[in-house]
Every structure is written in structure tokens, then in C-alpha cells.
Design an enzyme around this catalytic site. Structure first.
Site, PDB file in Angstrom:
ATOM      1  CG  ASP A   6       8.590   8.165  -1.509  1.00  0.00           C
ATOM      2  OD1 ASP A   6       9.224   8.118  -2.592  1.00  0.00           O
ATOM      3  OD2 ASP A   6       7.547   7.502  -1.304  1.00  0.00           O
ATOM      4  CG  HIS A  36       7.554   3.134  -1.120  1.00  0.00           C
ATOM      5  ND1 HIS A  36       7.367   4.492  -0.932  1.00  0.00           N
ATOM      6  CD2 HIS A  36       7.728   2.588   0.105  1.00  0.00           C
ATOM      7  CE1 HIS A  36       7.401   4.756   0.377  1.00  0.00           C
ATOM      8  NE2 HIS A  36       7.633   3.628   1.023  1.00  0.00           N
ATOM      9  CG  ASP A  40       7.889   6.458  -4.823  1.00  0.00           C
ATOM     10  OD1 ASP A  40       7.159   7.457  -4.770  1.00  0.00           O
ATOM     11  OD2 ASP A  40       7.965   5.618  -3.904  1.00  0.00           O
ATOM     12  CG  HIS A  44       2.260   1.403  -4.316  1.00  0.00           C
ATOM     13  ND1 HIS A  44       3.423   0.696  -4.520  1.00  0.00           N
ATOM     14  CD2 HIS A  44       2.586   2.456  -3.530  1.00  0.00           C
ATOM     15  CE1 HIS A  44       4.421   1.304  -3.883  1.00  0.00           C
ATOM     16  NE2 HIS A  44       3.946   2.369  -3.283  1.00  0.00           N
TER      17      HIS A  44
HETATM   18 ZN   LIG Z   1       6.788   5.980  -2.342  1.00  0.00          ZN
END
Ligand SMILES: [Zn+2]
Length: 233
Positions: A170, A85, A83, A46
Site C-alpha cells: 500500500d 502503515h 508497508d 497491526h
Molecule cells: Zn498498510
């Protein structure tokens, strides 16, 4: 979460995470190792140029990609991000760059709420950013389909010299932040797809860098499955 964030604020830890990724790139690019897994935190995908975001400080995988190009003179780098996200920081870093192909599977309605399929890159980089948003409950079959239908053809066209993985777990079942249902066997299958691409195009060179994964027991099991597959055991 609080503990992770607190640890992540230690600058020396953030630098060690990047250094670990770069050491793995060196080891793989010099032939010392065929592939490597970096058990590093904080995660990085991120992070862009604006400080901490989503527990990320330095974009480990993005720095590793550019380092491989500059230090080891590799032309094309593939980054595979599984991931839960979206890797918005990584997308940002290479959005107009045709030398880095970024492929991401993720939940569209989760943080950071980016990663729609129509974001394909811009300028010379158009076509080198592939987002495959997936729904709640995504299981092994669905995420594997995304890899075989979208990643494999694009990678075969791109012919990467090195493959990097933003290995976030995740997306595993029972994660505290995610709501996908990928199993440890599923991560082994995703690993095999990536290894097959690397075997065809990049002398089997794969550097996998840990991203998310917030169920400690589940994270350990998924990483074990991933690393065993990388080791061919
Ligand atoms: Zn993540």
C-alpha cells in the site's frame, strides 16, 4: 475493504496465514529454499494481543520471528516493514527485545498514527526499534535513502541470522489507502537492499510476508517485481 474484513474473520484463514509464514521459515532455515514469499491474508503487523486491529488478527511476521528463534535456534532476527502503515503490533511485540531488530518506513499521519522516530525501544531493547516516518508522496528515491541511511548500517551492526519482510504494497503509487508513490522498480530496489543484508549476514535467508496493498492490479504488479527480484530473474 468490506470483503477483506469479511474474509479475515474466518479463523481458519487467519491460521493458514500464520502457518504459511512458519512453513516458509522452515523451508528457508533448513536450506530447502534460499528465500520465500508468502502470499497470505489477512495481514498481521497491526495485531498484538487484543484481537482484530487494522484488518490484522495474528501477527504473522512476529510469530514467524519467534518461531525461527525457538524452532531453529536463530539468535537475531531482522524485520523490515515497508508497508505504508506503521507496524505497531510488531513494534509492541519486540519493543524491549534486543534479539529482534524492527525497521519500519511508513506515513506518520496515517493509521495507526504511531511510529515516530523517537520510539527506539526500551530497556535492553533500546536501539533495536527503528522508525523512519516519511511524508506524503514519498517516491523511490526517498524510501531507498531511508533504507541505505538507516537500515543498512543498523543491520550491519546487528548481524541478523534471518531477515523477515513485512511486505506491504500500500506504499505503492495509486494505492487506495496510501499516498506514497513507490513504483514496482522501487520495490525491486528495496528487495535488493534486503537481499544484500541477508547475503552478508544470514546465508541469504529471507522470508517475505504479504501485508497491505489495496489496489488489486497495482498489488499484483508490485508483488511480481518483488518476487522476480527474490528469484534473481
Ligand atoms: Zn498498510
Amino acid at each position: 475493504m468490506a470483503l477483506i474484513a469479511e474474509q479475515a474473520h474466518d479463523e481458519s484463514i487467519c491460521r493458514l496465514a500464520v502457518s504459511g509464514a512458519l512453513a516458509a521459515v522452515d523451508a528457508v532455515c533448513t536450506g530447502e529454499m534460499m528465500n520465500a514469499f508468502c502470499a497470505v491474508r489477512p495481514p498481521g503487523h497491526h495485531a498484538s494481543d487484543g484481537g482484530e486491529y487494522g484488518l490484522c488478527f495474528y501477527n504473522n511476521v512476529a510469530v514467524a520471528a519467534r518461531y525461527a528463534q525457538k524452532k531453529h535456534k536463530l539468535a537475531r532476527i531482522l524485520i523490515v516493514d515497508w508497508d505504508y502503515h506503521h507496524g505497531d503490533g510488531t513494534e509492541w511485540a519486540f519493543y524491549d527485545d534486543p534479539t529482534v531488530l524492527f525497521f519500519s518506513t511508513h506515513a506518520l499521519d496515517a493509521f495507526p498514527r504511531t511510529g515516530s522516530a523517537d520510539k527506539t525501544g526500551k530497556g535492553k531493547g533500546d536501539g533495536f526499534n527503528i522508525n523512519v516516518p516519511l511524508p506524503r508522496g514519498t517516491d523511490d528515491k526517498r524510501i531507498l535513502n531511508a533504507f541505505t541511511e538507516h537500515l543498512v548500517p543498523a543491520a550491519n551492526k546487528f548481524r541478523p541470522d534471518l531477515v523477515l519482510i513485512s511486505a506491504g504494497f500500500d506504499s505503492r503509487k495509486d494505492d487506495l489507502l496510501g499516498d506514497f508513490a513507490v513504483t514496482d522498480a522501487g520495490f525491486a530496489e528495496l528487495t535488493k537492499v534486503v537481499m544484500s543484508i541477508a547475503a552478508t549476514h544470514s546465508r541469504s535467508r529471507v522470508v517475505s510476508i504479504l501485508e497491505g496493498g489495496y489496489n488489486a492490479e497495482g498489488l499484483a504488479l508490485a508483488v511480481e517485481s518483488h518476487v522476480k527480484t527474490l528469484l534473481g530473474t
